[in-house]
Design an enzyme around this catalytic site. Structure first.
Site, PDB file in Angstrom:
ATOM      1  N   ASP A  40       0.843  -1.189   0.000  1.00 38.02           N
ATOM      2  CA  ASP A  40       0.000   0.000   0.000  1.00 38.02           C
ATOM      3  C   ASP A  40       0.885   1.248   0.000  1.00 38.02           C
ATOM      4  OD1 ASP A  40      -2.077   1.773   0.220  1.00 38.02           O
ATOM      5  OD2 ASP A  40      -2.966   0.854   1.984  1.00 38.02           O
ATOM      6  N   ASP A  41       0.810   2.029  -1.069  1.00 39.44           N
ATOM      7  CA  ASP A  41       1.570   3.278  -1.214  1.00 39.44           C
ATOM      8  C   ASP A  41       3.076   3.050  -1.346  1.00 39.44           C
ATOM      9  OD1 ASP A  41      -0.878   4.454  -0.931  1.00 39.44           O
ATOM     10  OD2 ASP A  41      -0.404   5.604   0.863  1.00 39.44           O
ATOM     11  N   CYS A  80      -6.453   3.899  -3.410  1.00 43.43           N
ATOM     12  CA  CYS A  80      -6.639   2.569  -2.811  1.00 43.43           C
ATOM     13  C   CYS A  80      -7.728   1.685  -3.396  1.00 43.43           C
ATOM     14  CB  CYS A  80      -6.889   2.741  -1.317  1.00 43.43           C
ATOM     15  SG  CYS A  80      -5.565   3.615  -0.462  1.00 43.43           S
ATOM     16  N   ARG A  84      -7.492  -1.525  -6.181  1.00 45.86           N
ATOM     17  CA  ARG A  84      -7.761  -2.907  -5.764  1.00 45.86           C
ATOM     18  C   ARG A  84      -8.940  -3.513  -6.523  1.00 45.86           C
ATOM     19  NH1 ARG A  84      -4.711  -3.281  -0.894  1.00 45.86           N
ATOM     20  NH2 ARG A  84      -3.675  -1.259  -0.795  1.00 45.86           N
ATOM     21  N   LYS A 133      -5.229  -5.767   3.934  1.00 44.48           N
ATOM     22  CA  LYS A 133      -6.191  -4.705   3.641  1.00 44.48           C
ATOM     23  C   LYS A 133      -7.063  -5.071   2.439  1.00 44.48           C
ATOM     24  CE  LYS A 133      -6.214  -0.008   1.798  1.00 44.48           C
ATOM     25  NZ  LYS A 133      -5.426   1.202   1.508  1.00 44.48           N
ATOM     26  N   HIS A 135     -10.483  -3.201   1.419  1.00 46.91           N
ATOM     27  CA  HIS A 135     -10.853  -1.875   0.916  1.00 46.91           C
ATOM     28  C   HIS A 135     -11.773  -1.892  -0.309  1.00 46.91           C
ATOM     29  CE1 HIS A 135      -9.317   2.528   1.354  1.00 46.91           C
ATOM     30  NE2 HIS A 135     -10.624   2.390   1.550  1.00 46.91           N
ATOM     31  N   SER A 158      -8.125   1.349   4.866  1.00 51.54           N
ATOM     32  CA  SER A 158      -6.789   1.857   5.189  1.00 51.54           C
ATOM     33  C   SER A 158      -6.584   2.022   6.694  1.00 51.54           C
ATOM     34  CB  SER A 158      -6.556   3.204   4.503  1.00 51.54           C
ATOM     35  OG  SER A 158      -6.623   3.074   3.105  1.00 51.54           O
ATOM     36  N   HIS A 250       1.548   2.460   3.929  1.00 48.00           N
ATOM     37  CA  HIS A 250       0.561   3.531   4.079  1.00 48.00           C
ATOM     38  C   HIS A 250       0.713   4.139   5.474  1.00 48.00           C
ATOM     39  CE1 HIS A 250      -3.360   5.511   4.308  1.00 48.00           C
ATOM     40  NE2 HIS A 250      -3.615   5.185   3.042  1.00 48.00           N
ATOM     41  N   ASP A 302      -0.203  -0.867  -4.863  1.00 51.12           N
ATOM     42  CA  ASP A 302      -1.484  -0.340  -5.345  1.00 51.12           C
ATOM     43  C   ASP A 302      -1.367   1.017  -6.017  1.00 51.12           C
ATOM     44  OD1 ASP A 302      -1.016   1.170  -3.028  1.00 51.12           O
ATOM     45  OD2 ASP A 302      -3.102   1.103  -2.370  1.00 51.12           O
ATOM     46  N   ASN A 303      -0.318   1.760  -5.724  1.00 47.80           N
ATOM     47  CA  ASN A 303      -0.079   3.073  -6.344  1.00 47.80           C
ATOM     48  C   ASN A 303       1.250   3.613  -5.844  1.00 47.80           C
ATOM     49  OD1 ASN A 303      -2.731   3.813  -4.219  1.00 47.80           O
ATOM     50  ND2 ASN A 303      -0.706   4.624  -3.737  1.00 47.80           N
ATOM     51  N   LYS A 323       1.235   9.382  -5.579  1.00 44.42           N
ATOM     52  CA  LYS A 323      -0.133   8.928  -5.336  1.00 44.42           C
ATOM     53  C   LYS A 323      -1.133  10.061  -5.548  1.00 44.42           C
ATOM     54  CE  LYS A 323      -3.075   7.309  -1.521  1.00 44.42           C
ATOM     55  NZ  LYS A 323      -3.087   6.695  -0.186  1.00 44.42           N
TER      56      LYS A 323
END
Length: 515
Positions: A40-41, A80, A84, A133, A135, A158, A250, A302-303, A323
Site C-alpha cells: 500500500d503506497d 486505494c 484494488r 487490507k 478496501h 486503510s 501507508h 497499489d499506487n 499517489k
C-alpha cells in the site's frame, strides 16, 4: 536373485509411482499455486532492485534475481479502492462503479455480480485465502469471504481511517500546550477526526478486535505474514491462491520491534525492511513445503508514494509526482514475478502492462473461464515467459482519477496527458514525523510524452508527433463512450453498478431469517 513375479511387481510399482509423479508434475504446470503480495503506497523506487537507498531488501532482490522485473507496470488508478477493484476483477475500476478510496460505512462496495480473482481460482478447485487490507467495502456482504476467499484476516480499509488519523496527531501537542496555558489537565488526548470510528480487525466476516491500537498496528505486517505462512503449510498438497495485502507503508507507519530503528532511512526504511522480511518468510515457507517450483510469486503495489508525508513517504525515483495523480509517479509501480522454470531468471520486461492484466493471465495459466461480462485486462503470459521479446497485447490503456475524469491515454511508448487539474507539492518538501505538507493545485495541459525515452515526463513532444496525438485522442473518445468522462459530462455506456449496502434494518431481518 529376485523371483520373476516379484521383479514384475517391483517394476510395475516403479513405473506406477513414476507415472503418478509425472502426472502430478504435469498437473502443477497448469495449476500452479499463486501468492500475490500487494503493498500500500509503495513507490516505484522503494525496493532495492528499483533504486531504493538507505535500507536493504535482500529477499526482494533475490526474488527479482530469480524472476522478472517489469519496469513499465501500472495500476489503473493511483488510489486505494479503485486500484484494488481493478486488480481483483480485471476491469477498469470505473467500469464496475468503484472510485477513489471507500471510507468506513461506505454505501457501495464490490458487487456480487462481479467475478473476483479468488472466484476465478475457485473454478479450478483452488484453496483461496487472504490477509491484509481489503478496501472494497466493509459491510459483511462486501468482505472477501463472500467473494471467493475461503478465509480472511485483516483490516477492511486503510489503517489511517481511525480516530487518530495522522493529520489529527498534530493536535496533541497543541492541546497539551493550551492545557498548560489555562492550567488544565496535562496529557490531553488528541482530538478524534470526525467520521472515523474505531479501526476494526476482521476474521472471516466477523469483527474480532473492535478497536485496533497503535501497539497492535505494530504487529500488522507480522500477523499478515504468519497467516500467509500457515495457509501455505495447510494447503501445500493442493493448488492454492493467497493474497497478502500489506497495510504498509501507508501512513501511519508502524513497525515491529524486529526492525524498529534498523535503517538509515528512519521508520519508513524500517517498514520496508519488515515487508522484505515478510517476502522472505513466504519464500521460506514455499521452500520448506517443497513447492517453490510450483508457485508463482508476484510482488507489486497499489499506487505510488504519498509524497505529502515527506519523511514517512516513499519515492517515485525520477518519475513525476506520486499517489493521487495520473503522472507516472502515481500509476507506475514496481513489479516482480517468479515462477522457476517458466519465467526466466534475472530478466526484465520494458513493455507496458497493468494490474488489470493479471486476472486474464491467471485464467489462461490455470485454464479457468473468463466471466461472461466484459473485462478490460488481456493475457500477458508471453510477457512473463518471454520478457525480452513479447509485446504488450494492448493498443492502449486509460487512466482515470477524481470524479471519473479521463486524464491520460497510454499506447506503446506514448502517453497523452489530457487537460486536468492535479495536486502537487510544487517542488516543496513533504512533511516530517508523520505530519503531511499541504498540496496545491496545478493545471496539466494537453501533452505527449515518449515514456520509453522520457519516463519522467519532462518533455512535451506533441508538436513533433501530431499523428500520435490524433490516434490517442481517438482512443480517448472511445473511452468516453464506454466508460464516461466527467470533465466532458459524459456517461459511459459500458459501466456497471457497484454493490449497494443493504439497509441496516433489512440486513437485520435477513440475518434473523438466516438463523
Amino acid at each position: 536373485m529376485m523371483f520373476p513375479i516379484k521383479r514384475v511387481l517391483f517394476l510395475s510399482f516403479v513405473l506406477l509411482t513414476s507415472s503418478i509423479a509425472a502426472l502430478h508434475a504435469a498437473d502443477r504446470s497448469t495449476t500452479p499455486n499463486v501468492v500475490l503480495i500487494f503493498c500500500d503506497d509503495l513507490g516505484y523506487a522503494d525496493i532495492g532492485s528499483f533504486g531504493a537507498r538507505g535500507y536493504t531488501t535482500p529477499n526482494l532482490d533475490r526474488l527479482a534475481k530469480e524472476g522478472v522485473r517489469f519496469t513499465n507496470f501500472h495500476v489503473s488508478q493511483a488510489v486505494c479502492s479503485a486500484s484494488r477493484a481493478a486488480l481483483m476483477t480485471g476491469c477498469y475500476n470505473n467500469r464496475i462503479g468503484i472510485h477513489g478510496a471507500l471510507g468506513p460505512g461506505a454505501q457501495v462496495g464490490i458487487s456480487k455480480d462481479e467475478v473476483t480473482m479468488a472466484e476465478l481460482f475457485k473454478q479450478k478447485g483452488y484453496a483461496t485465502g487472504m490477509s491484509g487490507k481489503w478496501h472494497l467495502g466493509d459491510a459483511p456482504q462486501f468482505l472477501p469471504v463472500h467473494h471467493g476467499f475461503d478465509e480472511y484476516y485483516g483490516l477492511p480499509y486503510s489503517n489511517d481511517m481511525w480516530p487518530y488519523h495522522p493529520e489529527m496527531m498534530a493536535n496533541l501537542a497543541k492541546a497539551e500546550a493550551n492545557a498548560k496555558k489555562v492550567n488544565a489537565k496535562k496529557g490531553e488526548e488528541p482530538k478524534k477526526r470526525k467520521g472515523f470510528p474505531p479501526l476494526p480487525m476482521i476474521e472471516g466476516d466477523k469483527v474480532v478486535d473492535p478497536e485496533v491500537t497503535p501497539e497492535e498496528q505494530e504487529q500488522l505486517t507480522t500477523q499478515y505474514t504468519e497467516r500467509a505462512v500457515k495457509f501455505i503449510e495447510k494447503n501445500k498438497d493442493k493448488p492454492f491462491f493467497f493474497y497478502l495485502a500489506h497495510s504498509m507503508p501507508h501512513v501511519p507507519l508502524y513497525v515491529s520491534s524486529k526492525f524498529k530503528g534498523k535503517s538509515e532511512r528512519g521508520v519508513f526504511g524500517d517498514v520496508i525492511m519488515e515487508i522484505d522480511w515478510s517476502v522472505g518468510e513466504v519464500m521460506k515457507a514455499l521452500e520448506k513445503a517443497g513447492i517453490e517450483k510450483d508457485t508463482i510469486v508476484i510482488f507489486t503495489s497499489d499506487n505510488g508514494p504519498w509524497l505529502s508525508y515527506g519523511t514517512h513517504a516513499g519515492s517515485s525515483g525520477s518519475l513525476k509526482e506520486g499517489k493521487g495523480t495520473s503522472w507516472e509517479g502515481g500509476i507506475r509501480v514496481p513489479f516482480i514475478a517468479r515462477w522457476p522454470g517458466k519465467i526466466p531468471a534475472d530478466s526484465e520486461c520494458r513493455e507496458p502492462a497493468m494490474t488489470i492484466d493479471l486476472f486474464p493471465t491467471f485464467a489462461r495459466i490455470i485454464g479457468a473461464s473468463l466471466p461472461g461480462h466484459k473485462i478490460d485486462g488481456l493475457d500477458i503470459t508471453q510477457m512473463l515467459e518471454s520478457p525480452k521479446d513479447a509485446k504488450c497485447p494492448h493498443p492502449f490503456y486509460f487512466t482515470y482519477y477524481a470524479n471519473n475524469q479521463l486524464q491520460a491515454v497510454m499506447g506503446g511508448q506514448w502517453k497523452l496527458v489530457l487537460p486536468h487539474t492535479y495536486r502537487t507539492l510544487g517542488g516543496k518538501p513533504g512533511g516530517d514525523g508523520g505530519k503531511p505538507a499541504q498540496y496545491t493545485n496545478a493545471q496539466a495541459e494537453l501533452a505527449l510524452y515518449d515514456l520509453y525515452n522520457d519516463a519522467g515526463e519532462t518533455m512535451n513532444v506533441a508538436d513533433k508527433h501530431p499523428e500520435v496525438v490524433a490516434r490517442l485522442q481517438g482512443y480517448a473518445e472511445s473511452a468516453r463512450e464506454d466508460l464516461g468522462d466527467s470533465l466532458h459530462k459524459r456517461d459511459g455506456t459500458g459501466t456497471r453498478e457497484p454493490g449497494r449496502r443493504a439497509p441496516q434494518k433489512a440486513q437485520g431481518k435477513q440475518e434473523a431469517a438466516g438463523k
